[in-house]
Design a protein around this motif. Structure first.
Motif, short mmCIF file in Angstrom:
data_model
loop_
_atom_site.label_atom_id
_atom_site.label_comp_id
_atom_site.label_asym_id
_atom_site.label_seq_id
_atom_site.Cartn_x
_atom_site.Cartn_y
_atom_site.Cartn_z
N LEU A 78 -2.38 84.78 24.34
CA LEU A 78 -2.31 86.23 24.36
C LEU A 78 -2.20 86.75 25.78
O LEU A 78 -1.45 87.70 26.05
N TYR A 79 -2.92 86.12 26.68
CA TYR A 79 -2.83 86.50 28.09
C TYR A 79 -1.40 86.34 28.61
O TYR A 79 -0.86 87.23 29.29
N ALA A 80 -0.77 85.22 28.26
CA ALA A 80 0.61 84.98 28.71
C ALA A 80 1.58 86.00 28.09
O ALA A 80 2.50 86.47 28.77
N LEU A 81 1.36 86.33 26.84
CA LEU A 81 2.25 87.28 26.15
C LEU A 81 2.11 88.70 26.69
O LEU A 81 3.07 89.46 26.73
N GLY A 87 2.05 94.43 32.90
CA GLY A 87 2.41 94.57 34.30
C GLY A 87 3.27 95.80 34.55
O GLY A 87 3.17 96.46 35.59
N SER A 88 4.12 96.14 33.58
CA SER A 88 4.97 97.33 33.72
C SER A 88 4.21 98.61 33.37
O SER A 88 4.72 99.70 33.62
N LEU A 89 3.01 98.48 32.80
CA LEU A 89 2.23 99.66 32.46
C LEU A 89 1.89 100.48 33.70
O LEU A 89 1.87 101.72 33.65
N ALA A 90 1.64 99.79 34.80
CA ALA A 90 1.30 100.49 36.04
C ALA A 90 2.44 101.38 36.52
O ALA A 90 2.20 102.41 37.16
N ASP A 91 3.67 101.00 36.22
CA ASP A 91 4.81 101.83 36.62
C ASP A 91 4.82 103.15 35.87
O ASP A 91 5.37 104.14 36.36
N ARG A 92 4.22 103.17 34.69
CA ARG A 92 4.24 104.38 33.87
C ARG A 92 3.02 105.27 34.09
O ARG A 92 3.14 106.49 34.13
N ALA A 134 -4.80 90.33 31.64
CA ALA A 134 -3.38 90.60 31.82
C ALA A 134 -3.15 91.92 32.54
O ALA A 134 -2.21 92.06 33.33
N ALA A 135 -4.00 92.91 32.28
CA ALA A 135 -3.80 94.23 32.86
C ALA A 135 -4.32 94.32 34.28
O ALA A 135 -3.71 94.96 35.14
N PHE A 136 -5.47 93.69 34.55
CA PHE A 136 -6.17 93.96 35.80
C PHE A 136 -5.77 93.07 36.96
O PHE A 136 -5.64 93.54 38.09
#
Length: 214
Positions: A78-81, A87-92, A134-136
């Motif tokens: 799940l971490y890999a997926l 990673g693109s969430l920060a762009d938004r 994955a997010a942090f």
């Protein structure tokens, strides 16, 4: 005369080929926004106990060794997926919000492990931990890069990883002592409390730092 000129050129080349000594890693030389984030990261690092404690807690909740292995495999998958889309969430929504979300998720996971009373809940919080990872992890380094000018990025990142790396050992030792002399819920609750303290300090610093190109 020609011989003296030739010798002078050779000496000049030798001198220029010597590596320039690197400046010492001094937090005081870094921008204030970086120093504040380093303090927040140091508090948070004290909550970062080894993942082995999560797996021990799953066994404590009733999972067999094989089931714990399967659960940890699911966490890694799940971490890999999630790593790329998150990673693109920060762009938004912005790096700062993602970092704050990471602190909050970590605290939620550790509170969940403190209060969990069934294997199902333990596995659910382990999978939520994959969301935090994955997010942090990438967002914190990217946010750090925006707090310092380009010429100081390498030193700033090196100092950050040095401080956090040094604190990981006492963090796990503290967690283990709380587990052994208190209880597993107490240890996880303490980790959640440190994560919430880091989140509070992060949000308390309402000043918008100067954004340097990442």
């Amino acid at each position: 005369l020609a011989l003296l000129v030739l010798l002078g050129l050779r000496e000049g080349r030798r001198a220029s080929s010597r590596p320039t000594p690197l400046p010492p890693l001094r937090p005081s030389a870094m921008p204030p926004a970086y120093r504040r984030f380093l303090l927040v990261s140091s508090v948070f690092a004290l909550a970062l106990s080894s993942n082995a404690f999560l797996l021990l807690r799953l066994k404590d909740l009733g999972l067999s060794e094989g089931e714990v292995t399967l659960a940890y495999t699911a966490y890694n998958l799940l971490y890999a997926l999630l790593s790329y889309p998150l990673g693109s969430l920060a762009d938004r929504i912005g790096l700062r919000r993602v970092v704050a979300l990471g602190f909050a998720l970590y605290a939620l996971v550790y509170l969940g492990f403190a209060w969990a009373y069934s294997p199902f809940l333990g596995v659910a919080f382990l999978l939520l931990y994959a969301l935090y990872s994955a997010a942090f992890e990438g967002a914190s380094r990217a946010y750090l890069a925006t707090l310092v000018p380009q010429e100081a990025k390498a030193s700033a990142i090196g100092l950050y990883h040095t401080v956090v790396g040094i604190l990981l050992l006492p963090a796990s030792l503290l967690f283990g002592l709380l587990w052994e002399h208190g209880s597993a819920p107490l240890a996880f609750a303490a980790g959640a409390g440190l994560a919430l303290l880091a989140l509070f300090l992060f949000l308390l610093d309402g000043k918008k730092p100067p954004a340097y190109p990442g």
